[in-house]
Design a protein around this motif. Sequence first.
Motif, PDB file in Angstrom:
ATOM      1  N   PRO A 146       0.830  -1.217   0.000  1.00  8.93           N
ATOM      2  CA  PRO A 146       0.000   0.000   0.000  1.00  8.93           C
ATOM      3  C   PRO A 146       0.857   1.257   0.000  1.00  8.93           C
ATOM      4  O   PRO A 146       1.967   1.269   0.543  1.00  8.93           O
ATOM      5  CB  PRO A 146      -0.805  -0.129   1.312  1.00  8.93           C
ATOM      6  N   HIS A 147       0.336   2.305  -0.583  1.00 12.90           N
ATOM      7  CA  HIS A 147       1.084   3.560  -0.681  1.00 12.90           C
ATOM      8  C   HIS A 147       1.466   4.086   0.694  1.00 12.90           C
ATOM      9  O   HIS A 147       2.578   4.617   0.888  1.00 12.90           O
ATOM     10  CB  HIS A 147       0.239   4.610  -1.417  1.00 12.90           C
ATOM     11  N   ALA A 148       0.600   3.918   1.674  1.00 14.99           N
ATOM     12  CA  ALA A 148       0.878   4.420   3.017  1.00 14.99           C
ATOM     13  C   ALA A 148       2.093   3.710   3.628  1.00 14.99           C
ATOM     14  O   ALA A 148       2.910   4.327   4.330  1.00 14.99           O
ATOM     15  CB  ALA A 148      -0.348   4.234   3.912  1.00 14.99           C
ATOM     16  N   VAL A 149       2.223   2.413   3.369  1.00 14.53           N
ATOM     17  CA  VAL A 149       3.355   1.655   3.895  1.00 14.53           C
ATOM     18  C   VAL A 149       4.660   2.126   3.262  1.00 14.53           C
ATOM     19  O   VAL A 149       5.684   2.296   3.942  1.00 14.53           O
ATOM     20  CB  VAL A 149       3.153   0.147   3.663  1.00 14.53           C
ATOM     21  N   ILE A 150       4.625   2.333   1.945  1.00 15.23           N
ATOM     22  CA  ILE A 150       5.821   2.796   1.232  1.00 15.23           C
ATOM     23  C   ILE A 150       6.242   4.177   1.733  1.00 15.23           C
ATOM     24  O   ILE A 150       7.424   4.439   1.984  1.00 15.23           O
ATOM     25  CB  ILE A 150       5.553   2.830  -0.281  1.00 15.23           C
ATOM     26  N   LYS A 151       5.271   5.064   1.937  1.00  8.06           N
ATOM     27  CA  LYS A 151       5.579   6.404   2.421  1.00  8.06           C
ATOM     28  C   LYS A 151       6.118   6.356   3.838  1.00  8.06           C
ATOM     29  O   LYS A 151       7.084   7.060   4.183  1.00  8.06           O
ATOM     30  CB  LYS A 151       4.322   7.271   2.361  1.00  8.06           C
ATOM     31  N   LEU A 152       5.520   5.490   4.675  1.00  9.11           N
ATOM     32  CA  LEU A 152       5.985   5.366   6.060  1.00  9.11           C
ATOM     33  C   LEU A 152       7.420   4.858   6.108  1.00  9.11           C
ATOM     34  O   LEU A 152       8.234   5.330   6.913  1.00  9.11           O
ATOM     35  CB  LEU A 152       5.058   4.421   6.824  1.00  9.11           C
ATOM     36  N   GLU A 153       7.751   3.920   5.241  1.00  5.38           N
ATOM     37  CA  GLU A 153       9.118   3.408   5.203  1.00  5.38           C
ATOM     38  C   GLU A 153      10.104   4.520   4.878  1.00  5.38           C
ATOM     39  O   GLU A 153      11.177   4.616   5.478  1.00  5.38           O
ATOM     40  CB  GLU A 153       9.229   2.292   4.175  1.00  5.38           C
ATOM     41  N   GLY A 154       9.736   5.372   3.929  1.00  4.63           N
ATOM     42  CA  GLY A 154      10.605   6.489   3.591  1.00  4.63           C
ATOM     43  C   GLY A 154      10.793   7.450   4.754  1.00  4.63           C
ATOM     44  O   GLY A 154      11.902   7.945   5.004  1.00  4.63           O
ATOM     45  N   ASN A 162      22.833  13.508  13.904  1.00  6.44           N
ATOM     46  CA  ASN A 162      22.707  14.441  15.034  1.00  6.44           C
ATOM     47  C   ASN A 162      22.845  13.682  16.347  1.00  6.44           C
ATOM     48  O   ASN A 162      21.904  13.588  17.145  1.00  6.44           O
ATOM     49  CB  ASN A 162      21.355  15.173  14.975  1.00  6.44           C
ATOM     50  N   GLU A 163      24.033  13.131  16.561  1.00  8.35           N
ATOM     51  CA  GLU A 163      24.269  12.334  17.757  1.00  8.35           C
ATOM     52  C   GLU A 163      24.170  13.165  19.034  1.00  8.35           C
ATOM     53  O   GLU A 163      23.971  12.606  20.124  1.00  8.35           O
ATOM     54  CB  GLU A 163      25.647  11.670  17.672  1.00  8.35           C
ATOM     55  N   ASP A 164      24.312  14.485  18.916  1.00  2.86           N
ATOM     56  CA  ASP A 164      24.226  15.340  20.097  1.00  2.86           C
ATOM     57  C   ASP A 164      22.843  15.338  20.715  1.00  2.86           C
ATOM     58  O   ASP A 164      22.661  15.765  21.866  1.00  2.86           O
ATOM     59  CB  ASP A 164      24.636  16.775  19.731  1.00  2.86           C
ATOM     60  N   LEU A 165      21.826  14.852  19.987  1.00  8.33           N
ATOM     61  CA  LEU A 165      20.479  14.763  20.540  1.00  8.33           C
ATOM     62  C   LEU A 165      20.380  13.709  21.634  1.00  8.33           C
ATOM     63  O   LEU A 165      19.435  13.710  22.424  1.00  8.33           O
ATOM     64  CB  LEU A 165      19.469  14.444  19.430  1.00  8.33           C
ATOM     65  N   LYS A 166      21.341  12.754  21.641  1.00 10.17           N
ATOM     66  CA  LYS A 166      21.396  11.706  22.660  1.00 10.17           C
ATOM     67  C   LYS A 166      20.151  10.825  22.655  1.00 10.17           C
ATOM     68  O   LYS A 166      19.726  10.328  23.697  1.00 10.17           O
ATOM     69  CB  LYS A 166      21.593  12.305  24.064  1.00 10.17           C
ATOM     70  N   ILE A 167      19.552  10.632  21.487  1.00  9.83           N
ATOM     71  CA  ILE A 167      18.378   9.768  21.381  1.00  9.83           C
ATOM     72  C   ILE A 167      18.844   8.353  21.082  1.00  9.83           C
ATOM     73  O   ILE A 167      19.516   8.100  20.084  1.00  9.83           O
ATOM     74  CB  ILE A 167      17.413  10.263  20.283  1.00  9.83           C
ATOM     75  N   ALA A 168      18.494   7.406  21.938  1.00  9.39           N
ATOM     76  CA  ALA A 168      18.923   6.023  21.765  1.00  9.39           C
ATOM     77  C   ALA A 168      17.944   5.241  20.906  1.00  9.39           C
ATOM     78  O   ALA A 168      18.337   4.470  20.035  1.00  9.39           O
ATOM     79  CB  ALA A 168      19.073   5.348  23.121  1.00  9.39           C
ATOM     80  N   GLN A 169      16.631   5.404  21.136  1.00  7.20           N
ATOM     81  CA  GLN A 169      15.623   4.647  20.397  1.00  7.20           C
ATOM     82  C   GLN A 169      14.370   5.499  20.221  1.00  7.20           C
ATOM     83  O   GLN A 169      14.081   6.384  21.034  1.00  7.20           O
ATOM     84  CB  GLN A 169      15.254   3.348  21.129  1.00  7.20           C
ATOM     85  N   VAL A 170      13.622   5.200  19.156  1.00 11.11           N
ATOM     86  CA  VAL A 170      12.335   5.827  18.918  1.00 11.11           C
ATOM     87  C   VAL A 170      11.327   4.723  18.650  1.00 11.11           C
ATOM     88  O   VAL A 170      11.498   3.947  17.706  1.00 11.11           O
ATOM     89  CB  VAL A 170      12.379   6.802  17.725  1.00 11.11           C
ATOM     90  N   ALA A 171      10.298   4.633  19.496  1.00 12.75           N
ATOM     91  CA  ALA A 171       9.245   3.630  19.314  1.00 12.75           C
ATOM     92  C   ALA A 171       8.026   4.296  18.687  1.00 12.75           C
ATOM     93  O   ALA A 171       7.661   5.419  19.050  1.00 12.75           O
ATOM     94  CB  ALA A 171       8.882   3.004  20.654  1.00 12.75           C
ATOM     95  N   LEU A 172       7.399   3.594  17.739  1.00 17.33           N
ATOM     96  CA  LEU A 172       6.291   4.159  16.984  1.00 17.33           C
ATOM     97  C   LEU A 172       5.112   3.199  17.015  1.00 17.33           C
ATOM     98  O   LEU A 172       5.261   2.004  16.785  1.00 17.33           O
ATOM     99  CB  LEU A 172       6.733   4.412  15.533  1.00 17.33           C
ATOM    100  N   ASN A 173       3.921   3.731  17.337  1.00 17.89           N
ATOM    101  CA  ASN A 173       2.691   2.940  17.198  1.00 17.89           C
ATOM    102  C   ASN A 173       1.554   3.862  16.764  1.00 17.89           C
ATOM    103  O   ASN A 173       1.777   5.049  16.480  1.00 17.89           O
ATOM    104  CB  ASN A 173       2.358   2.199  18.500  1.00 17.89           C
ATOM    105  N   GLU A 174       0.331   3.328  16.758  1.00 21.27           N
ATOM    106  CA  GLU A 174      -0.796   4.106  16.222  1.00 21.27           C
ATOM    107  C   GLU A 174      -1.167   5.287  17.113  1.00 21.27           C
ATOM    108  O   GLU A 174      -1.903   6.195  16.689  1.00 21.27           O
ATOM    109  CB  GLU A 174      -2.014   3.198  16.028  1.00 21.27           C
ATOM    110  N   HIS A 175      -0.648   5.316  18.336  1.00 21.12           N
ATOM    111  CA  HIS A 175      -0.987   6.403  19.260  1.00 21.12           C
ATOM    112  C   HIS A 175       0.025   7.542  19.218  1.00 21.12           C
ATOM    113  O   HIS A 175      -0.221   8.598  19.798  1.00 21.12           O
ATOM    114  CB  HIS A 175      -1.086   5.850  20.685  1.00 21.12           C
TER     115      HIS A 175
END
Length: 293
Positions: free
Chosen positions: A145-153, A165-178
Amino acid sequence: MATKILRNKTGSDFGGSASAREDETSSLVKSPALHEGLSFIRKNSGKGGGYDYWADVPTGGSYGPDTEIGRRFAEEFIAFIGKYHNVGNATLLGSIMLAMEASATRGHKIGFMNTINKYAMAGGYLSQMPQNDVEPTKPAPDARPHAVIKLEGLLQEAAALLRENEDLKIAQVALNEHGIHTMYKMPGFRKPDAFRDKIIAYRDGLRAFREMPIEMFTRENEDQIAADMYEKHEDALREWKDAAPSREGAIEALKLLTEIDIFTEDFRVDGSLAQTLRLAALKYLEGLEGMVA
């Protein structure tokens, strides 16, 4: 071209007509004297003549520099037999190896033979290619689906931003529908990871082995020194069957694959170490469901 000719040649070709043999002979290039074409070969003086096939080769004083010397002379050898591909030079490698066994250092041997092995692998690969050219297949259209392809990008763009931008010190980003949940790196904390520690110990041991002065080695202690300094850590890595326990461990596994040419680093390497590193990193990534980085 030369590989294809040899692959297509049959036993009957060698017993063919005189004109065919003359055509084949004419394709061979006259070679200069070995001591004139290769810097590490010397012509013996006095009665008997012949050649010294590993003569006056310098030592860099430790394993690392000696491997570079061996690699450089192997490149010189490959260029020579490539330019002068005649029957006489077909047996030249055997004579060189016999001479190296008598006087070359471990570093010379490893550097020289690893380089020869790379070219042999390339020739072996070409020999297995199909003789008839095959039309390249067109890539199939992406059916997602187009939405999946766009999300991957978008996810790939987010990962690139975090790397840049390692200075942001972000280790992980978790994503869900919320929404998105971001986890920051905490200074002073390092997750226990035996796999990562084994990689670091192997890398440090191998580096120390390469930097040891050449006079520290003898025929009796060379193998034991290698075993104590880095091979025991390599063996422990080979036995690893699980995923990398941490992101840092997965990164160290991938870094080791790029830092060291696994397939040709040592005669004892058979590819299993490379496979262990790949699988550990892959299993870790497969366990990051919903994670961006």
